[in-house]
Design an enzyme around this catalytic site. Structure first.
Site: not given
Length: 434
Positions: A268, A283, A355, A396
């Protein structure tokens, strides 16, 4: 993609539903295109009727031995006109499709109404955050102490937002993915898949990454940037490939639900997120994820959403990681989703939940783009409903394990369920420097 009949039957209702998501529907454009389509279709039908009538006259004339040349010439002219009309109609239908492709899904009535993530609604919590007798460190410091997280080398190789893992930390990352796959296939009934990591544009249109979110994708081309051929894209999630596996198919009702899982890297560009979570592995441009996808009967999709969310929760419970489940509001929900639950895992160093999984019911939104259907009990075709969820994000999960299982001396305990994947290792110790 939304059903165009919803617009034709009650444009005001669709406008109101999209407004809940903060989207202003361009009703003028839709009405203009729709009116033009209707006018062309009416003209086409009139010409077809005229051609049919003339064809009958030709038959009658020939039967009487009369000269039908003039009638035949007129029919030929109508044929040319009809061909032109068909091209115009195809163009208008293409414009209508492009219009629909830019619009998000309508949210389910149980999705909370709100403008941003601050309006999301907590549904439940599991586990109690650990009380530390020392100041907990973040995963970046822990990983560097263990000699397992090397961001300097990653930056030299690829730039920012990449990680280079070594030793027990790399091994722990692999153990997490294996544990997730084994749990989903052996306990939850998913079929493990190994999918391509590079896909074409049509595939991304099917699951709604294109055309809206092209800036979030990494694109490649055979022969490099100046190479020939169509643009291809690195997948941002294996939801893309797993869901597209039913593209263009008509399934029998008996095979539903289809439950698929895969462990893949995800790529991404994180467009628009610069400045956010620049430290560590939260991220990144490249990360691993175990994905769950279900293809189900429309009447069972909301039951399936609860089940699928439970499958993601089972991973965190087995790892004994505290988390909470949050229902996303209309202003924060994903483009293709009608209803979404986020799972947020506790991170001690940040003293907050972050998240780690997102579980969504897209209803028929993706299926309509994919032409993914099933044959119902009456023998008619219907669109399936598609669901997806992280089961879970591996990087994560690694962050959460490092932070929640850290010890004062810099070592990290290995969660019980992962020890068999680590050859019985119960903890990983700091690397001596020098």
């Amino acid at each position: 993609m939304l059903d165009i009949n919803l617009f034709r039957q009650n444009l005001d209702a669709v406008t109101a539903a999209l407004a809940k998501r903060g989207v202003t529907l361009d009703t003028a454009t839709f009405e203009r295109l729709e009116n033009e389509r209707k006018a062309i279709q009416t003209q086409t039908q009139e010409l077809q009727a005229k051609r049919n009538a003339l064809s009958k006259q030709i038959g009658i004339a020939k039967g009487k031995g009369e000269d039908a040349a003039a009638l035949m010439a007129e029919v030929g002219g109508l044929g040319d006109a009809l061909s032109g009309m068909e091209n115009v109609l195809a163009g208008l239908q293409g414009q209508l499709r492009d219009f629909l492709l830019t619009l998000p899904n309508l949210t389910h009535e149980t999705t909370p109404v709100g403008k941003s993530e601050t309006d999301n609604v907590e549904v439940r919590r599991w586990g109690t955050p650990r009380s530390f007798t020392f100041a907990p460190r973040d995963h970046t410091d822990i990983g560097e102490t263990l000699g397992g997280l090397d961001f300097e080398t990653a930056a030299k190789l690829s730039g920012s937002r990449f990680a280079f893992l070594r030793g027990d930390v790399a091994r722990l990352h692999r153990a997490l993915a294996q544990f997730m796959l084994d749990t989903h296939t052996q306990q939850h009934g998913y079929t493990e898949c190994c999918t391509p990591y590079i896909v074409n544009a049509e595939t991304l249109i099917g699951t709604a990454q294109l055309p809206k979110f092209e800036a979030d994708m990494f694109s490649v081309r055979k022969g490099g940037a100046e190479g020939e051929g169509e643009a291809l894209y690195l997948i941002s999630t294996s939801e893309i490939t797993l869901t597209n596996s039913v593209r263009g198919k008509i399934l029998s009702a008996e095979v539903l639900p289809l439950k698929l899982t895969a462990h893949t890297p995800c790529f991404r560009s994180e467009a628009g997120s610069y400045g956010k979570d620049t430290r560590g592995m939260i991220r990144q441009h490249q990360f691993d994820k175990v994905e769950m996808v279900q293809i189900v009967h429309p009447e069972q999709s909301y039951e399936a959403l609860e089940t699928l969310t439970g499958h993601a929760e089972a991973i965190l419970q087995a790892l004994e990681l505290p988390y909470r489940v949050v229902a996303l509001c209309t202003g924060d929900i994903g483009f293709a989703s009608a209803k979404t639950y986020d799972l947020e895992v506790w991170l001690p160093a940040q003293n907050t939940y972050r998240e780690i999984s997102s579980c969504s019911n897209c209803e028929a939104f993706q299926a309509r783009r994919l032409l993914a259907r099933f044959r119902n009990a009456q023998g008619k075709t219907e669109f399936v409903h598609t669901l997806n969820g992280s089961g879970v994000a591996v990087g994560r999960a690694l962050v959460a394990v490092l932070e929640n299982y850290q010890q004062e001396d810099g070592s990290v305990r290995i969660p019980r369920v992962l020890q068999k994947y680590m050859n019985g290792l119960t903890e990983t110790a700091p690397v001596k420097k020098g």
